[in-house]
Write an enzyme that holds these catalytic residues in place. Structure first.
Site, PDB file in Angstrom:
ATOM      1  N   MET A 196       7.681  -3.604   2.385  1.00 54.03           N
ATOM      2  CA  MET A 196       7.991  -3.265   0.980  1.00 54.03           C
ATOM      3  C   MET A 196       6.972  -3.892   0.202  1.00 54.03           C
ATOM      4  O   MET A 196       6.494  -5.221   0.211  1.00 54.03           O
ATOM      5  CB  MET A 196       9.315  -4.057   0.808  1.00 54.03           C
ATOM      6  CG  MET A 196      10.504  -3.384   1.505  1.00 54.03           C
ATOM      7  SD  MET A 196      11.967  -4.292   1.504  1.00 54.03           S
ATOM      8  CE  MET A 196      12.373  -4.339   2.942  1.00 54.03           C
ATOM      9  N   PRO A 197       6.306  -3.226  -0.771  1.00 59.92           N
ATOM     10  CA  PRO A 197       5.488  -3.782  -1.753  1.00 59.92           C
ATOM     11  C   PRO A 197       5.957  -4.491  -2.680  1.00 59.92           C
ATOM     12  O   PRO A 197       7.152  -4.568  -3.215  1.00 59.92           O
ATOM     13  CB  PRO A 197       4.769  -2.439  -2.490  1.00 59.92           C
ATOM     14  CG  PRO A 197       5.787  -1.429  -2.216  1.00 59.92           C
ATOM     15  CD  PRO A 197       6.540  -1.855  -0.979  1.00 59.92           C
ATOM     16  N   THR A 198       5.386  -5.876  -2.930  1.00 67.16           N
ATOM     17  CA  THR A 198       5.535  -6.815  -3.999  1.00 67.16           C
ATOM     18  C   THR A 198       4.486  -7.004  -4.766  1.00 67.16           C
ATOM     19  O   THR A 198       3.248  -7.259  -4.452  1.00 67.16           O
ATOM     20  CB  THR A 198       6.033  -8.112  -3.301  1.00 67.16           C
ATOM     21  OG1 THR A 198       7.105  -8.027  -2.253  1.00 67.16           O
ATOM     22  CG2 THR A 198       6.383  -9.195  -4.385  1.00 67.16           C
ATOM     23  N   ASP A 257       9.250  -4.582  -5.309  1.00 70.35           N
ATOM     24  CA  ASP A 257       9.576  -5.741  -6.037  1.00 70.35           C
ATOM     25  C   ASP A 257       8.537  -6.067  -7.108  1.00 70.35           C
ATOM     26  O   ASP A 257       7.356  -5.785  -6.886  1.00 70.35           O
ATOM     27  CB  ASP A 257       9.763  -6.988  -4.950  1.00 70.35           C
ATOM     28  CG  ASP A 257      11.010  -6.878  -4.005  1.00 70.35           C
ATOM     29  OD1 ASP A 257      11.667  -6.199  -4.344  1.00 70.35           O
ATOM     30  OD2 ASP A 257      11.066  -7.386  -3.084  1.00 70.35           O
TER      31      ASP A 257
END
Length: 86
Positions: free
Chosen positions: A26-28, A65
């Protein structure tokens, strides 16, 4: 603005029971800016950044996120000078 799309998580270290989380990184995004933007400006900004990130990285918007850090001008320097002194 600084954007870091890494997760800082070692997905390979997760057990097989982690399921989806093992497969999907998941990219933050860490966004840094000076204070002064309104809440509505921030809402619009994160909405658009989420949309573009999901489209570009082919991931669901729910996996994106975003962390916003507001850094005052007296804590930000460029070319050896605090921006507060400019």
């Amino acid at each position: 603005m600084f954007i870091n799309s890494g997760t800082g998580r070692n997905m390979a270290a997760l057990p097989p029971s982690a399921g989806l989380y093992r497969r999907a990184v998941m990219p933050t995004l860490h966004l840094e800016m000076h204070p002064g933007r309104t809440l509505e400006q921030k809402r619009a900004f994160v909405r658009e950044v989420t949309k573009v990130t999901a489209e570009t990285l082919a991931c669901p918007p729910e996996s994106v996120d975003i962390l916003i850090s507001e850094v005052p001008r007296d804590a930000w320097a460029k070319a050896g000078k605090l921006l507060a002194d400019a």
